[in-house]
Each structure stands twice: as C-alpha cells, then as structure tokens.
Design a protein around this motif. Structure first.
Motif, PDB file in Angstrom:
ATOM      1  N   GLY A 250     -19.863 -13.257  19.091  1.00  0.00           N
ATOM      2  CA  GLY A 250     -19.522 -11.901  19.547  1.00  0.00           C
ATOM      3  C   GLY A 250     -18.080 -11.795  19.984  1.00  0.00           C
ATOM      4  N   ALA A 251     -17.560 -12.840  20.618  1.00  0.00           N
ATOM      5  CA  ALA A 251     -16.167 -12.837  21.047  1.00  0.00           C
ATOM      6  C   ALA A 251     -15.228 -12.796  19.848  1.00  0.00           C
ATOM      7  CB  ALA A 251     -15.869 -14.063  21.906  1.00  0.00           C
ATOM      8  N   ALA A 252     -15.583 -13.531  18.797  1.00  0.00           N
ATOM      9  CA  ALA A 252     -14.765 -13.534  17.584  1.00  0.00           C
ATOM     10  C   ALA A 252     -14.777 -12.169  16.909  1.00  0.00           C
ATOM     11  CB  ALA A 252     -15.269 -14.604  16.620  1.00  0.00           C
ATOM     12  N   ARG A 253     -15.953 -11.540  16.858  1.00  0.00           N
ATOM     13  CA  ARG A 253     -16.034 -10.202  16.267  1.00  0.00           C
ATOM     14  C   ARG A 253     -15.220  -9.205  17.076  1.00  0.00           C
ATOM     15  NH1 ARG A 253     -21.523 -11.669  15.566  1.00  0.00           N
ATOM     16  NH2 ARG A 253     -22.088 -10.489  17.442  1.00  0.00           N
ATOM     17  N   SER A 254     -15.287  -9.330  18.399  1.00  0.00           N
ATOM     18  CA  SER A 254     -14.523  -8.440  19.267  1.00  0.00           C
ATOM     19  C   SER A 254     -13.029  -8.601  19.035  1.00  0.00           C
ATOM     20  CB  SER A 254     -14.864  -8.729  20.732  1.00  0.00           C
ATOM     21  OG  SER A 254     -14.104  -7.924  21.601  1.00  0.00           O
ATOM     22  N   GLU A 255     -12.599  -9.858  18.869  1.00  0.00           N
ATOM     23  CA  GLU A 255     -11.187 -10.130  18.607  1.00  0.00           C
ATOM     24  C   GLU A 255     -10.742  -9.509  17.296  1.00  0.00           C
ATOM     25  OE1 GLU A 255      -7.275 -11.747  18.569  1.00  0.00           O
ATOM     26  OE2 GLU A 255      -8.708 -11.330  20.181  1.00  0.00           O
ATOM     27  N   ARG A 256     -11.572  -9.618  16.258  1.00  0.00           N
ATOM     28  CA  ARG A 256     -11.225  -9.034  14.962  1.00  0.00           C
ATOM     29  C   ARG A 256     -11.131  -7.512  15.058  1.00  0.00           C
ATOM     30  NH1 ARG A 256     -14.829 -12.969  12.955  1.00  0.00           N
ATOM     31  NH2 ARG A 256     -16.507 -11.416  12.803  1.00  0.00           N
ATOM     32  N   ARG A 257     -12.079  -6.902  15.764  1.00  0.00           N
ATOM     33  CA  ARG A 257     -12.060  -5.439  15.907  1.00  0.00           C
ATOM     34  C   ARG A 257     -10.812  -4.974  16.646  1.00  0.00           C
ATOM     35  NH1 ARG A 257     -17.733  -6.006  16.965  1.00  0.00           N
ATOM     36  NH2 ARG A 257     -17.287  -5.981  19.204  1.00  0.00           N
ATOM     37  N   SER A 258     -10.466  -5.673  17.722  1.00  0.00           N
ATOM     38  CA  SER A 258      -9.287  -5.256  18.483  1.00  0.00           C
ATOM     39  C   SER A 258      -8.008  -5.458  17.686  1.00  0.00           C
ATOM     40  CB  SER A 258      -9.219  -6.008  19.824  1.00  0.00           C
ATOM     41  OG  SER A 258      -8.990  -7.387  19.627  1.00  0.00           O
ATOM     42  N   ARG A 259      -7.986  -6.523  16.862  1.00  0.00           N
ATOM     43  CA  ARG A 259      -6.810  -6.772  16.011  1.00  0.00           C
ATOM     44  C   ARG A 259      -6.662  -5.650  14.979  1.00  0.00           C
ATOM     45  NH1 ARG A 259      -2.890 -10.149  17.736  1.00  0.00           N
ATOM     46  NH2 ARG A 259      -1.865 -11.298  16.064  1.00  0.00           N
ATOM     47  N   GLU A 260      -7.776  -5.268  14.361  1.00  0.00           N
ATOM     48  CA  GLU A 260      -7.758  -4.182  13.385  1.00  0.00           C
ATOM     49  C   GLU A 260      -7.346  -2.863  14.034  1.00  0.00           C
ATOM     50  OE1 GLU A 260     -11.676  -4.279  11.838  1.00  0.00           O
ATOM     51  OE2 GLU A 260     -11.375  -6.140  10.699  1.00  0.00           O
ATOM     52  N   HIS A 261      -7.857  -2.629  15.233  1.00  0.00           N
ATOM     53  CA  HIS A 261      -7.504  -1.398  15.948  1.00  0.00           C
ATOM     54  C   HIS A 261      -6.013  -1.380  16.282  1.00  0.00           C
ATOM     55  CE1 HIS A 261      -8.313   2.155  18.341  1.00  0.00           C
ATOM     56  NE2 HIS A 261      -7.709   1.600  19.373  1.00  0.00           N
ATOM     57  N   ALA A 262      -5.487  -2.521  16.734  1.00  0.00           N
ATOM     58  CA  ALA A 262      -4.059  -2.611  17.051  1.00  0.00           C
ATOM     59  C   ALA A 262      -3.210  -2.339  15.816  1.00  0.00           C
ATOM     60  CB  ALA A 262      -3.725  -3.980  17.638  1.00  0.00           C
ATOM     61  N   ARG A 263      -3.631  -2.856  14.654  1.00  0.00           N
ATOM     62  CA  ARG A 263      -2.896  -2.602  13.411  1.00  0.00           C
ATOM     63  C   ARG A 263      -2.910  -1.110  13.061  1.00  0.00           C
ATOM     64  NH1 ARG A 263      -1.310  -6.850  10.357  1.00  0.00           N
ATOM     65  NH2 ARG A 263      -2.165  -8.915  10.896  1.00  0.00           N
ATOM     66  N   ALA A 264      -4.049  -0.463  13.266  1.00  0.00           N
ATOM     67  CA  ALA A 264      -4.134   0.970  12.972  1.00  0.00           C
ATOM     68  C   ALA A 264      -3.203   1.769  13.882  1.00  0.00           C
ATOM     69  CB  ALA A 264      -5.575   1.449  13.139  1.00  0.00           C
ATOM     70  N   MET A 265      -3.103   1.371  15.153  1.00  0.00           N
ATOM     71  CA  MET A 265      -2.208   2.069  16.069  1.00  0.00           C
ATOM     72  C   MET A 265      -0.741   1.811  15.700  1.00  0.00           C
ATOM     73  SD  MET A 265      -4.205   3.783  17.961  1.00  0.00           S
ATOM     74  CE  MET A 265      -5.225   3.854  16.474  1.00  0.00           C
ATOM     75  N   ALA A 266      -0.449   0.603  15.244  1.00  0.00           N
ATOM     76  CA  ALA A 266       0.911   0.303  14.783  1.00  0.00           C
ATOM     77  C   ALA A 266       1.282   1.195  13.610  1.00  0.00           C
ATOM     78  CB  ALA A 266       1.026  -1.173  14.400  1.00  0.00           C
ATOM     79  N   GLU A 267       0.354   1.352  12.673  1.00  0.00           N
ATOM     80  CA  GLU A 267       0.623   2.190  11.514  1.00  0.00           C
ATOM     81  C   GLU A 267       0.783   3.646  11.915  1.00  0.00           C
ATOM     82  OE1 GLU A 267      -1.012   2.977   6.963  1.00  0.00           O
ATOM     83  OE2 GLU A 267      -1.897   1.404   8.230  1.00  0.00           O
ATOM     84  N   LEU A 268      -0.011   4.095  12.879  1.00  0.00           N
ATOM     85  CA  LEU A 268       0.035   5.484  13.316  1.00  0.00           C
ATOM     86  C   LEU A 268       1.417   5.866  13.850  1.00  0.00           C
ATOM     87  CD1 LEU A 268      -1.451   8.165  13.873  1.00  0.00           C
ATOM     88  CD2 LEU A 268      -2.172   7.181  16.069  1.00  0.00           C
ATOM     89  N   VAL A 269       2.094   4.936  14.512  1.00  0.00           N
ATOM     90  CA  VAL A 269       3.410   5.238  15.072  1.00  0.00           C
ATOM     91  C   VAL A 269       4.549   4.693  14.202  1.00  0.00           C
ATOM     92  CG1 VAL A 269       2.500   5.328  17.425  1.00  0.00           C
ATOM     93  CG2 VAL A 269       3.467   3.180  16.564  1.00  0.00           C
ATOM     94  N   GLY A 270       4.229   4.324  12.958  1.00  0.00           N
ATOM     95  CA  GLY A 270       5.274   3.912  12.028  1.00  0.00           C
ATOM     96  C   GLY A 270       5.774   2.499  12.204  1.00  0.00           C
ATOM     97  N   LEU A 271       4.902   1.588  12.678  1.00  0.00           N
ATOM     98  CA  LEU A 271       5.329   0.212  12.935  1.00  0.00           C
ATOM     99  C   LEU A 271       4.669  -0.795  12.001  1.00  0.00           C
ATOM    100  CD1 LEU A 271       5.275   0.154  16.844  1.00  0.00           C
ATOM    101  CD2 LEU A 271       7.284   0.306  15.365  1.00  0.00           C
ATOM    102  N   ALA A 272       4.097  -0.332  10.908  1.00  0.00           N
ATOM    103  CA  ALA A 272       3.371  -1.231  10.009  1.00  0.00           C
ATOM    104  C   ALA A 272       4.253  -2.373   9.499  1.00  0.00           C
ATOM    105  CB  ALA A 272       2.799  -0.452   8.829  1.00  0.00           C
ATOM    106  N   ASP A 273       5.538  -2.126   9.322  1.00  0.00           N
ATOM    107  CA  ASP A 273       6.446  -3.146   8.793  1.00  0.00           C
ATOM    108  C   ASP A 273       6.976  -4.094   9.870  1.00  0.00           C
ATOM    109  OD1 ASP A 273       6.173  -2.073   6.250  1.00  0.00           O
ATOM    110  OD2 ASP A 273       7.953  -0.800   6.446  1.00  0.00           O
ATOM    111  N   PHE A 274       6.581  -3.857  11.133  1.00  0.00           N
ATOM    112  CA  PHE A 274       7.155  -4.644  12.233  1.00  0.00           C
ATOM    113  C   PHE A 274       6.112  -5.471  12.984  1.00  0.00           C
ATOM    114  CE2 PHE A 274       9.886  -0.915  11.720  1.00  0.00           C
ATOM    115  CZ  PHE A 274      11.149  -1.475  11.667  1.00  0.00           C
TER     116      PHE A 274
END
Length: 276
Positions: A130-154
């Motif tokens: 469960g901890a590993a799944r939680s980590e993957r979900r939070s990583r994916e969510h963080a990537r989506a927020m990065a893309e939302l503010v134009g930081l996908a390349d950074f």
C-alpha cells in the motif's frame, strides 16, 4: 497540450466576517469583511501597510483574530492551527520561496501530496504494498501538477538551478498538489521581470480554468492582479475602502486617493504598486 487534471476539491465560499487584529495597540485589520465566491478569483489590494498580509495570515491560521470570524466551506477557521486549516482544503504560497534548492522540481512538488496520501512511517518502513502504491499515486499527481503550471520539461532539474520565475511556479504546483479548494496566493509575481509576470498571469488563468479553485490573491503588481480578478476588495489602514469589479475599482475615488493621494482617475492606477 495540458493533460487532464486529477480530481480536485471543489472551490467553496470563503467568508471573512468583521475580523479584527492589532499589534502594539495598532489595528492592522480593522473590522474587515469580504466574501470570495466559490470558484472565483478574489483580489485584495491596498497600498503599503494596508494590512493585506495580516489578513492572509488570519485566513491561513498564522494569526487569530481578536474579534470576528472566518469560515470556509461551512467550516469555522477561526482558532484552528495552520495544519488543521490546510487539511480542510486551504493551501497557500508565501512571498519568500520555501523550496529545497538541491532537490528536483518533482520532489519539491510531491511534498504537497502528503495532505492527501500519507502511508505512515510504520507502513513505509516495513515496505507494505500500500505504501508503494501511495508513492506511485503521489508521484503521478505531482507530475500532473507540474504539467499544469508548465513545468513538464523541468521535473528532473534541481530547483536551485532554475530562474526565479520558474521556481515561483514550482511553489504554486506544490500548493496545488494538496488538491485544495481554496488557494491563497501571496504576491506570486513579486520580483519578476515583465515577461515572467505575463507568463505567470497565463499560468494562473489556466490553473483556475482547469481546477475551478476559489483563489484569494494579494499582489504588488496592480495591473496583474486586476487582470485576473473576478472581484476586488481594497483595504487601507486596515479598513475596507472599496469592493467591486476591476473596472469599478479602477474608477473608485477612494482607491485613487489611497494609491495616488490625489483627485481624478487616470491610467496611473494600472501601474501603481503597493506593499503590505
């Protein structure tokens, strides 16, 4: 093209009712009331010393009003600690960047996810699935927020190597990572170049359109703030002196007096800046 934004909390009503706070016998916020409508951008303007940052600190729980009440989405915020208010769906940025310079953009953004998914120290230590799944979900969510503010390349870049304007976007993405319903933006373009300000205005408009957040914004750059606002409250010497649309505020005699100290409306208000 921005990817679909993961589910966010719905923006709800923020009400500040007759709030009062003082320091050393001086009222920094003097019976201030405002209402930020659900899913709208509400700007708080005022010249230097008006009490804008003090008001922000009241809403986010860093100060407690001596009088009055603050409510968000049916919850009374008055008297709650900052972490308790954050868990109700309130996120904020600060005037000074609070980022880990040596960590990557993605790592910094992911710090904001802990309010949504916290596997707990014990589960993380023993390596539960469960901890590993939680980590993957939070990583994916963080990537989506990065893309939302134009930081996908950074996302892999250490924050300390990035231009100031880009780092400010990291801070906003980190706040968004907690999936708030209310976002408090404390001078998001302070110290930026004109090009960075224009880029940030576009980013925040995109964030608002994509998420439906309620946003409360204070900023030195009046033109930037009015360009984003659905509604504006102006305070001076701790008191509300005007509220209305950006167009109404530009022409309001009390606002012109507070910023310019003189008579008729002119284009100066659009470029006048004020502090806290």
């Amino acid at each position: 093209m921005t990817a679909a934004v993961p589910a966010q909390r719905r923006g709800e009503l923020l009400e500040v009712r007759d709030a009062v706070v003082g320091f050393a016998g001086v009222l920094a916020v003097d019976h201030v009331s405002l209402t930020a409508q659900p899913g709208k951008i509400h700007t708080v303007l005022g010249p230097n010393g008006a009490g804008k940052s003090t008001l922000f600190n009241l809403v986010s729980g860093f100060y407690t009003p001596a009088e009055g009440e603050i409510r968000y989405g049916g919850h009374v915020l008055t008297g709650r600690r900052p972490h308790q208010i954050a868990r109700l769906g309130v996120a904020r940025t600060f005037q000074n960047l609070e980022l880990s310079a040596g960590e990557s953009v993605l790592d910094n953004i992911q710090l904001g996810c802990h309010l949504n998914e916290s596997p707990g120290v014990l589960r993380a230590c023993v390596g539960w699935a469960g901890a590993a799944r939680s980590e993957r979900r939070s990583r994916e969510h963080a990537r989506a927020m990065a893309e939302l503010v134009g930081l996908a390349d950074f996302v892999a870049e250490p924050c300390g190597r990035l231009p100031y304007g880009v780092r400010k976007r990291v801070e906003i993405a980190r706040a968004l990572a907690s999936s708030p319903g209310l976002l408090l933006l404390d001078e998001p373009v302070a110290g930026m170049t004109a090009d960075e300000v224009a880029a940030m205005q576009e980013v925040l408009a995109q964030v608002h359109d994509a998420t439906g957040l309620t946003i409360l914004l204070i900023e030195h750059d009046v033109e930037f703030a009015l360009g984003l606002a659905d509604e504006v409250t102006v305070i001076d010497f701790g008191k509300v002196i005007a509220c209305g649309s950006a167009e109404e505020i530009r022409a309001h005699p009390a606002v012109i007096e507070a910023y310019l100290g003189t008579g008729p409306a002119d284009d100066e208000l659009a470029t006048t800046t004020g502090g806290n």
